[in-house]
Scaffold this motif. Sequence first.
Motif, PDB file in Angstrom:
ATOM      1  N   HIS A 190      31.933  -2.897 -44.184  1.00  0.00           N
ATOM      2  CA  HIS A 190      31.354  -3.906 -45.081  1.00  0.00           C
ATOM      3  C   HIS A 190      30.329  -3.228 -45.988  1.00  0.00           C
ATOM      4  O   HIS A 190      29.509  -2.426 -45.533  1.00  0.00           O
ATOM      5  CB  HIS A 190      30.646  -5.011 -44.289  1.00  0.00           C
ATOM      6  CG  HIS A 190      31.439  -5.551 -43.139  1.00  0.00           C
ATOM      7  ND1 HIS A 190      32.282  -6.628 -43.251  1.00  0.00           N
ATOM      8  CD2 HIS A 190      31.515  -5.151 -41.845  1.00  0.00           C
ATOM      9  CE1 HIS A 190      32.836  -6.882 -42.073  1.00  0.00           C
ATOM     10  NE2 HIS A 190      32.389  -5.989 -41.202  1.00  0.00           N
ATOM     11  N   LYS A 217      27.877  -9.815 -49.573  1.00  0.00           N
ATOM     12  CA  LYS A 217      29.086  -9.022 -49.757  1.00  0.00           C
ATOM     13  C   LYS A 217      29.494  -9.074 -51.231  1.00  0.00           C
ATOM     14  O   LYS A 217      29.610 -10.147 -51.810  1.00  0.00           O
ATOM     15  CB  LYS A 217      30.212  -9.573 -48.888  1.00  0.00           C
ATOM     16  CG  LYS A 217      31.483  -8.730 -48.936  1.00  0.00           C
ATOM     17  CD  LYS A 217      32.626  -9.396 -48.191  1.00  0.00           C
ATOM     18  CE  LYS A 217      32.338  -9.548 -46.723  1.00  0.00           C
ATOM     19  NZ  LYS A 217      33.522 -10.037 -45.980  1.00  0.00           N
ATOM     20  N   VAL A 234      31.971  -6.587 -52.487  1.00  0.00           N
ATOM     21  CA  VAL A 234      33.330  -6.053 -52.573  1.00  0.00           C
ATOM     22  C   VAL A 234      34.041  -6.413 -51.274  1.00  0.00           C
ATOM     23  O   VAL A 234      33.404  -6.612 -50.244  1.00  0.00           O
ATOM     24  CB  VAL A 234      33.344  -4.515 -52.782  1.00  0.00           C
ATOM     25  CG1 VAL A 234      32.723  -4.143 -54.105  1.00  0.00           C
ATOM     26  CG2 VAL A 234      32.639  -3.806 -51.643  1.00  0.00           C
ATOM     27  N   PRO A 235      35.356  -6.521 -51.294  1.00  0.00           N
ATOM     28  CA  PRO A 235      36.077  -6.863 -50.061  1.00  0.00           C
ATOM     29  C   PRO A 235      35.837  -5.819 -48.974  1.00  0.00           C
ATOM     30  O   PRO A 235      35.785  -4.612 -49.249  1.00  0.00           O
ATOM     31  CB  PRO A 235      37.542  -6.884 -50.505  1.00  0.00           C
ATOM     32  CG  PRO A 235      37.499  -7.110 -51.985  1.00  0.00           C
ATOM     33  CD  PRO A 235      36.258  -6.421 -52.457  1.00  0.00           C
ATOM     34  N   SER A 236      35.676  -6.286 -47.742  1.00  0.00           N
ATOM     35  CA  SER A 236      35.565  -5.362 -46.617  1.00  0.00           C
ATOM     36  C   SER A 236      36.888  -4.623 -46.450  1.00  0.00           C
ATOM     37  O   SER A 236      37.942  -5.098 -46.884  1.00  0.00           O
ATOM     38  CB  SER A 236      35.211  -6.125 -45.344  1.00  0.00           C
ATOM     39  OG  SER A 236      33.955  -6.766 -45.484  1.00  0.00           O
ATOM     40  N   ARG A 237      36.807  -3.456 -45.830  1.00  0.00           N
ATOM     41  CA  ARG A 237      37.972  -2.587 -45.780  1.00  0.00           C
ATOM     42  C   ARG A 237      38.180  -2.069 -44.357  1.00  0.00           C
ATOM     43  O   ARG A 237      37.217  -1.746 -43.650  1.00  0.00           O
ATOM     44  CB  ARG A 237      37.762  -1.414 -46.738  1.00  0.00           C
ATOM     45  CG  ARG A 237      38.945  -0.497 -46.897  1.00  0.00           C
ATOM     46  CD  ARG A 237      38.637   0.531 -47.981  1.00  0.00           C
ATOM     47  NE  ARG A 237      38.362  -0.108 -49.265  1.00  0.00           N
ATOM     48  CZ  ARG A 237      37.893   0.538 -50.327  1.00  0.00           C
ATOM     49  NH1 ARG A 237      37.625   1.820 -50.246  1.00  0.00           N
ATOM     50  NH2 ARG A 237      37.685  -0.106 -51.465  1.00  0.00           N
TER      51      ARG A 237
END
Length: 459
Positions: free
Chosen positions: A398, A410, A412-415
């Motif tokens: 995150h 948040k 940006v999207p979590s990866r």
Amino acid sequence: MSSTDLVVVLPGILGSTLTKDHHPVWAPTAGAALRAVLTLGRSLTQLRLPTGIGDAHPDDGVKPAGLIPTLHAIPGIWTPITGYDRLLRRLRSLEQRGQIGTLLPVAYDWRLSNRYNAHRLATIIHPALQQWRASSPDRANAQLVFVCHSMGGLIARWYIEKCGGAEVTRKLITLGTPYRGAATAVAQLVNGVRKGVGPLSVDLTEFARSLPSLHQLLPSYACVDHAGSLHRLDDPTAPTVADLSSAMLTDALAFHADLAAAEAARPTSLTSTHAIVGVRQPTPTSLRLTDTTVEAMGTIGGDNDYGDATVPLVGAIGHGLPMDTNTIRRIVDHHANLAANPGALDELEETITTQPIRRRAGATVPIRVDVPDLILAGEPLRLAIDIDAERPPAVLVHVLAETTAGEPEKIVPSRAPRIRNGHAETSFTGLPPGAYTIRVTGLTPGSPITPVTAPVLVW
């Protein structure tokens, strides 16, 4: 401990706000970590200390005001810290439940010598303890309990051993305190602020080199790898460390030696000390010197003992204890987050109340997260993750931006990076300038992964 004791909280270096003529000169607020650094750059002429300041105060009108609750950092000085709001909330809850007597957070001018700040501390807490004891008959025997993050533990140790504090101190609890210093401080003082960090790079380097406090974080253990053996920084058979003041180095090593000798001469010093340390993270531990720079290495004598990404394990263990001592509490996380880590706070509460705390998550798989403290805008933010397990569980990365509301958001999207042979790498691009929190967790609820948190600045 007694439920009437006075609990004193000391932050680490950079962790106190500073004012001059009632105006803030170092006071990061929620969402303003990067802006605070830029403001500091314009204030360096006010905050840089004169050569040879020693244990004195510069009489420059700068005063400490309070503990910084949220993320704060200065490139080239120690490491970004997530702040002290969670620590203070946990302690205030103990105060409200009557499990401690009262809470006394103490800010200090983190630029100055730890000896100076220890003597100043005595002038604050001695009258505070007397007043607290006199306020009620059941408080007549109240003592001090110290809760210290990072360099704050060095100040408390000097107060206890050198300023008469041993007689009134029940416990010293430290979070990530560099009992024997840290190699990180050498690399920062010699190499300076990273080249290319705007017009402030040279000024920030000279500012850092003026601080007795940062020099007193230098390692006292043998950390210089030379000619096949390890040497102390003051060893005449090892290369001279360029751009490191010999006078300030000598003073810093004397500071550590005096503390160690005083603690060794008082056996109860060990029994009253409770050290919580960060482990399993890639950490500068030893040094290789060139003519003009220092290369920080994660190994020492061929071994990798890790640490909290700032303080190596060899620097975090004091009192002459062996590396495998069972007298310290180990928390898998970065130095920056130790004062906010839920497991560390549970250990802290258990130590204060002497009652087992059962709220810890069942995480059992430790991970190592390698992430830079600082990158420039336009550069990718690269992370490396290592997992100590035969069948490593999946992880989720995150990236949270610091906000004015105080809670990270948040952006940006979590990866979920792919893990191969216990190792994973990923990167994020296009992050605008600001302060961010990187949090690596298990992919699913109930995952055995131990979460790790680290801050980073995008300049």
